[in-house]
Structure formats: structure tokens, C-alpha cells
Design a protein around this motif. Structure first.
Motif, PDB file in Angstrom:
ATOM      1  N   ILE A 191     -17.194  77.864  32.301  1.00  0.00           N
ATOM      2  CA  ILE A 191     -17.213  77.059  30.870  1.00  0.00           C
ATOM      3  C   ILE A 191     -15.861  77.581  29.840  1.00  0.00           C
ATOM      4  CG2 ILE A 191     -19.525  77.072  31.000  1.00  0.00           C
ATOM      5  CD1 ILE A 191     -20.109  79.584  29.340  1.00  0.00           C
ATOM      6  N   GLY A 192     -15.562  76.663  28.962  1.00  0.00           N
ATOM      7  CA  GLY A 192     -14.373  77.025  28.077  1.00  0.00           C
ATOM      8  C   GLY A 192     -13.382  75.644  28.072  1.00  0.00           C
ATOM      9  N   ASN A 193     -12.170  76.261  27.566  1.00  0.00           N
ATOM     10  CA  ASN A 193     -11.059  75.134  27.150  1.00  0.00           C
ATOM     11  C   ASN A 193     -10.120  75.234  27.976  1.00  0.00           C
ATOM     12  OD1 ASN A 193     -12.661  74.007  25.288  1.00  0.00           O
ATOM     13  ND2 ASN A 193     -11.731  75.569  23.515  1.00  0.00           N
ATOM     14  N   TYR A 194      -9.766  74.367  28.840  1.00  0.00           N
ATOM     15  CA  TYR A 194      -8.881  74.390  29.974  1.00  0.00           C
ATOM     16  C   TYR A 194      -8.045  72.997  30.080  1.00  0.00           C
ATOM     17  CZ  TYR A 194     -11.576  78.093  31.406  1.00  0.00           C
ATOM     18  OH  TYR A 194     -12.394  79.691  31.716  1.00  0.00           O
ATOM     19  N   THR A 195      -7.043  73.355  30.469  1.00  0.00           N
ATOM     20  CA  THR A 195      -6.028  71.794  30.914  1.00  0.00           C
ATOM     21  C   THR A 195      -6.504  71.214  32.372  1.00  0.00           C
ATOM     22  OG1 THR A 195      -4.115  73.012  31.876  1.00  0.00           O
ATOM     23  CG2 THR A 195      -4.235  72.621  29.507  1.00  0.00           C
ATOM     24  N   PRO A 196      -6.368  70.203  32.640  1.00  0.00           N
ATOM     25  CA  PRO A 196      -6.656  69.780  33.941  1.00  0.00           C
ATOM     26  C   PRO A 196      -6.004  70.434  35.083  1.00  0.00           C
ATOM     27  CG  PRO A 196      -6.823  67.689  32.661  1.00  0.00           C
ATOM     28  CD  PRO A 196      -6.149  68.944  31.773  1.00  0.00           C
ATOM     29  N   LYS A 197      -4.596  70.866  34.594  1.00  0.00           N
ATOM     30  CA  LYS A 197      -3.871  71.586  35.597  1.00  0.00           C
ATOM     31  C   LYS A 197      -4.471  72.888  35.904  1.00  0.00           C
ATOM     32  CE  LYS A 197       0.590  73.714  36.446  1.00  0.00           C
ATOM     33  NZ  LYS A 197       2.066  73.777  35.631  1.00  0.00           N
ATOM     34  N   GLU A 198      -5.226  73.620  34.823  1.00  0.00           N
ATOM     35  CA  GLU A 198      -5.739  75.034  35.082  1.00  0.00           C
ATOM     36  C   GLU A 198      -7.191  74.762  35.984  1.00  0.00           C
ATOM     37  OE1 GLU A 198      -4.534  77.285  31.116  1.00  0.00           O
ATOM     38  OE2 GLU A 198      -6.005  75.616  30.867  1.00  0.00           O
ATOM     39  N   MET A 199      -7.751  73.388  35.641  1.00  0.00           N
ATOM     40  CA  MET A 199      -9.202  73.116  36.221  1.00  0.00           C
ATOM     41  C   MET A 199      -8.782  73.116  37.997  1.00  0.00           C
ATOM     42  SD  MET A 199     -10.757  70.546  33.591  1.00  0.00           S
ATOM     43  CE  MET A 199     -10.582  70.813  32.008  1.00  0.00           C
ATOM     44  N   ARG A 200      -7.886  72.453  38.165  1.00  0.00           N
ATOM     45  CA  ARG A 200      -7.282  72.450  39.565  1.00  0.00           C
ATOM     46  C   ARG A 200      -7.146  73.536  39.920  1.00  0.00           C
ATOM     47  NH1 ARG A 200      -4.556  67.816  37.103  1.00  0.00           N
ATOM     48  NH2 ARG A 200      -5.545  65.926  37.742  1.00  0.00           N
ATOM     49  N   ALA A 201      -6.391  74.446  39.486  1.00  0.00           N
ATOM     50  CA  ALA A 201      -5.949  75.556  39.986  1.00  0.00           C
ATOM     51  C   ALA A 201      -7.239  76.623  40.088  1.00  0.00           C
ATOM     52  CB  ALA A 201      -4.981  76.524  38.871  1.00  0.00           C
ATOM     53  N   MET A 202      -8.030  76.318  39.397  1.00  0.00           N
ATOM     54  CA  MET A 202      -9.459  76.902  39.401  1.00  0.00           C
ATOM     55  C   MET A 202     -10.368  76.559  40.737  1.00  0.00           C
ATOM     56  SD  MET A 202     -10.445  77.983  35.902  1.00  0.00           S
ATOM     57  CE  MET A 202     -10.595  76.379  35.072  1.00  0.00           C
ATOM     58  N   ASN A 203      -9.859  75.461  41.336  1.00  0.00           N
ATOM     59  CA  ASN A 203     -10.756  74.850  42.251  1.00  0.00           C
ATOM     60  C   ASN A 203     -11.883  74.247  41.869  1.00  0.00           C
ATOM     61  OD1 ASN A 203      -8.746  74.670  44.484  1.00  0.00           O
ATOM     62  ND2 ASN A 203      -9.382  76.838  44.745  1.00  0.00           N
ATOM     63  N   VAL A 204     -12.031  73.774  40.546  1.00  0.00           N
ATOM     64  CA  VAL A 204     -13.290  73.142  39.862  1.00  0.00           C
ATOM     65  C   VAL A 204     -13.651  71.825  41.138  1.00  0.00           C
ATOM     66  CG1 VAL A 204     -14.298  71.926  38.092  1.00  0.00           C
ATOM     67  CG2 VAL A 204     -12.888  73.919  37.811  1.00  0.00           C
ATOM     68  N   ALA A 205     -15.013  72.004  41.475  1.00  0.00           N
ATOM     69  CA  ALA A 205     -15.498  70.775  42.313  1.00  0.00           C
ATOM     70  C   ALA A 205     -16.213  69.890  41.495  1.00  0.00           C
ATOM     71  CB  ALA A 205     -16.321  71.460  43.363  1.00  0.00           C
ATOM     72  N   GLU A 206     -17.036  70.464  40.508  1.00  0.00           N
ATOM     73  CA  GLU A 206     -17.558  69.483  39.707  1.00  0.00           C
ATOM     74  C   GLU A 206     -17.613  69.765  38.264  1.00  0.00           C
ATOM     75  OE1 GLU A 206     -19.297  66.959  41.413  1.00  0.00           O
ATOM     76  OE2 GLU A 206     -18.930  67.635  43.269  1.00  0.00           O
ATOM     77  N   GLY A 207     -17.309  68.837  37.167  1.00  0.00           N
ATOM     78  CA  GLY A 207     -17.180  69.330  35.902  1.00  0.00           C
ATOM     79  C   GLY A 207     -17.350  68.006  34.928  1.00  0.00           C
ATOM     80  N   VAL A 208     -17.565  68.487  33.702  1.00  0.00           N
ATOM     81  CA  VAL A 208     -17.669  67.552  32.609  1.00  0.00           C
ATOM     82  C   VAL A 208     -17.392  68.164  31.101  1.00  0.00           C
ATOM     83  CG1 VAL A 208     -19.763  66.218  33.626  1.00  0.00           C
ATOM     84  CG2 VAL A 208     -20.071  68.166  31.955  1.00  0.00           C
ATOM     85  N   SER A 209     -17.088  67.502  30.352  1.00  0.00           N
ATOM     86  CA  SER A 209     -16.687  67.974  29.025  1.00  0.00           C
ATOM     87  C   SER A 209     -17.808  67.940  28.086  1.00  0.00           C
ATOM     88  CB  SER A 209     -15.566  67.127  28.299  1.00  0.00           C
ATOM     89  OG  SER A 209     -14.256  67.557  28.920  1.00  0.00           O
ATOM     90  N   PHE A 210     -18.100  69.167  27.467  1.00  0.00           N
ATOM     91  CA  PHE A 210     -19.185  69.271  26.665  1.00  0.00           C
ATOM     92  C   PHE A 210     -19.331  70.872  26.171  1.00  0.00           C
ATOM     93  CE2 PHE A 210     -23.206  68.506  24.150  1.00  0.00           C
ATOM     94  CZ  PHE A 210     -22.829  67.255  23.205  1.00  0.00           C
ATOM     95  N   GLY A 211     -20.040  71.153  25.352  1.00  0.00           N
ATOM     96  CA  GLY A 211     -20.379  72.423  24.765  1.00  0.00           C
ATOM     97  C   GLY A 211     -21.308  72.628  23.699  1.00  0.00           C
ATOM     98  N   PRO A 212     -21.270  73.726  22.947  1.00  0.00           N
ATOM     99  CA  PRO A 212     -20.346  74.751  23.089  1.00  0.00           C
ATOM    100  C   PRO A 212     -21.011  75.776  24.000  1.00  0.00           C
ATOM    101  CG  PRO A 212     -22.048  75.314  21.345  1.00  0.00           C
ATOM    102  CD  PRO A 212     -22.116  73.873  21.808  1.00  0.00           C
ATOM    103  N   PRO A 213     -20.051  76.714  24.813  1.00  0.00           N
ATOM    104  CA  PRO A 213     -20.281  77.831  25.423  1.00  0.00           C
ATOM    105  C   PRO A 213     -21.403  78.507  24.813  1.00  0.00           C
ATOM    106  CG  PRO A 213     -17.771  77.597  25.446  1.00  0.00           C
ATOM    107  CD  PRO A 213     -18.698  76.813  24.450  1.00  0.00           C
ATOM    108  N   LEU A 214     -22.197  79.083  25.419  1.00  0.00           N
ATOM    109  CA  LEU A 214     -23.382  80.056  24.847  1.00  0.00           C
ATOM    110  C   LEU A 214     -23.102  81.581  25.152  1.00  0.00           C
ATOM    111  CD1 LEU A 214     -26.180  77.607  25.282  1.00  0.00           C
ATOM    112  CD2 LEU A 214     -25.175  77.611  23.100  1.00  0.00           C
ATOM    113  N   ILE A 215     -23.076  81.825  26.466  1.00  0.00           N
ATOM    114  CA  ILE A 215     -22.835  83.156  27.016  1.00  0.00           C
ATOM    115  C   ILE A 215     -21.582  83.168  27.686  1.00  0.00           C
ATOM    116  CG2 ILE A 215     -23.948  84.974  28.252  1.00  0.00           C
ATOM    117  CD1 ILE A 215     -26.637  83.478  27.552  1.00  0.00           C
ATOM    118  N   THR A 216     -20.867  84.031  27.721  1.00  0.00           N
ATOM    119  CA  THR A 216     -19.730  84.294  28.809  1.00  0.00           C
ATOM    120  C   THR A 216     -19.660  85.828  29.072  1.00  0.00           C
ATOM    121  OG1 THR A 216     -18.234  84.680  26.727  1.00  0.00           O
ATOM    122  CG2 THR A 216     -18.331  82.356  27.607  1.00  0.00           C
ATOM    123  N   ASN A 217     -19.653  85.969  30.409  1.00  0.00           N
ATOM    124  CA  ASN A 217     -19.561  87.495  30.689  1.00  0.00           C
ATOM    125  C   ASN A 217     -20.589  88.251  30.293  1.00  0.00           C
ATOM    126  OD1 ASN A 217     -17.417  86.763  32.094  1.00  0.00           O
ATOM    127  ND2 ASN A 217     -15.990  87.197  30.691  1.00  0.00           N
ATOM    128  N   GLY A 218     -21.653  87.751  30.194  1.00  0.00           N
ATOM    129  CA  GLY A 218     -22.999  88.425  29.952  1.00  0.00           C
ATOM    130  C   GLY A 218     -23.295  88.807  28.367  1.00  0.00           C
TER     131      GLY A 218
END
Length: 182
Positions: free
Chosen positions: A58-85
Motif C-alpha cells: 500500500i502507498g504511492n508508487y509509479t507503475p515502474k516501481e510497481m513492476r519492480a515490486m512484482n505487483v500481481a493484482e492492484g488498484v488505486s484507492f486509499g488511504p492507507p490505514l496501517i503500515t508496518n504495524g
């Protein structure tokens, strides 16, 4: 729905005429590692996605970054609620008032959590705030979590049928994206 055992609504959409038909998704939609929309965007956009390794991102990324992270499934929305606990809403209600809500989270052990809360139905459920959603997911062990499209889109499909009570006066709303469990 697509041979789903379970599904929840996911990303948002433009609704220029206020019809609520969900036909104009925005940001990115990634399915099986391929960008269905947004692959050519150069700036960062909101992402709620799952990598090929099954990690919720979850967060803000470029499509290039998403490809590098190997995102398989994804959509745009938010906000993030919890990160790293850590809870991200530290005061107030999260800014969006009380409404039907849909959210996704993941525990440290990899378990994906779906949360669907009905609303806008006096005598049944008024809904909840983003802070409420964050707190529920945190109490359920979410290490990372984000808000998905809610309101009239809030829908939980389980074992062949919609099991919540969507609040749209026209019944179940057409939506552009969903997270599906097969």
C-alpha cells in the motif's frame, strides 16, 4: 463472479454524472501482473496491491516501481490505514465521516483480511469512520491495511451470493474492480 469463493469491491472510479455505474476507473488496475489501465502513468499514484509473493503493498508508487515490486493484482484507492504495524490515523475520524466501508489488511503471517461494514441504513447500520476501520483491522492483527472504495460500492460476495446489505437504492452496484479469492 469469476469462480470466486469470496470477493470484495476494490478501487474507485470517476462518476461524472452521479449515476454510480463505476465504468470509469482511475489510477491503475493490475491483473495477473499486467496493467489493464495506468501502465503508462509516469507519476506516483495510490496503490493497494498484492505482489506475486502474496505481500500486500500500500502507498504511492509509479507503475515502474510497481513492476519492480512484482505487483500481481492492484488498484488505486486509499488511504492507507496501517503500515508496518503502526496506525496512521492518530486523531479524529479520518476525515470522511460515517459511511459503509470496505478495507483490506494483512497480518504478519501473510493472512489477508477483508473487512466490509454496511451503512446508510438507519435501524440496521449507519456505517463507521476510517478510524473505526483502522482500529478493527489493528485488533484483528493487521500489520498493513488500507481503505478501499466504500459507500454504495461496499459489497461482500461469499459462496455464490452477496452476503451484506449494499445501501444503493438500485440494489447491488456495478463496480470496475474487485479483490477475488478463488
Amino acid at each position: 463472479i469469476n469462480n470466486a469463493a469470496a470477493a470484495i469491491n476494490a478501487g474507485g472510479f470517476y462518476d461524472p454524472n452521479g449515476t454510480g455505474t463505476g465504468r470509469l476507473p482511475y489510477g491503475v488496475i493490475i491483473n495477473e501482473g499486467k496493467f489493464l489501465i495506468g501502465g503508462d502513468i509516469e507519476e506516483q499514484v495510490q496503490l493497494i496491491g498484492v505482489t506475486k509473493a502474496g505481500v500486500l503493498v500500500i502507498g504511492n508508487y509509479t507503475p515502474k516501481e510497481m513492476r519492480a515490486m512484482n505487483v500481481a493484482e492492484g488498484v488505486s484507492f486509499g488511504p492507507p490505514l496501517i503500515t508496518n504495524g503502526k496506525k496512521l490515523i492518530t486523531s479524529g475520524d479520518g476525515g470522511w465521516g460515517v459511511a459503509p466501508r470496505t478495507a483490506i489488511g494483512q497480518r504478519k503471517d501473510g493472512t489477508i483480511l477483508f473487512l466490509v461494514i454496511d451503512g446508510r441504513q438507519p435501524g440496521y447500520s449507519i456505517g463507521c469512520t476510517l478510524t473505526d476501520v483502522q482500529n478493527i483491522l489493528f485488533e484483528q492483527g493487521a500489520y498493513n491495511a488500507a481503505n478501499l472504495d466504500g459507500g454504495s460500492s461496499t459489497t461482500l460476495f461469499l459462496n455464490g451470493k452477496v452476503v451484506n446489505k449494499p445501501c444503493d437504492m438500485l440494489g447491488e452496484r456495478m463496480i470496475p474492480t474487485a479483490f477475488i479469492v478463488k
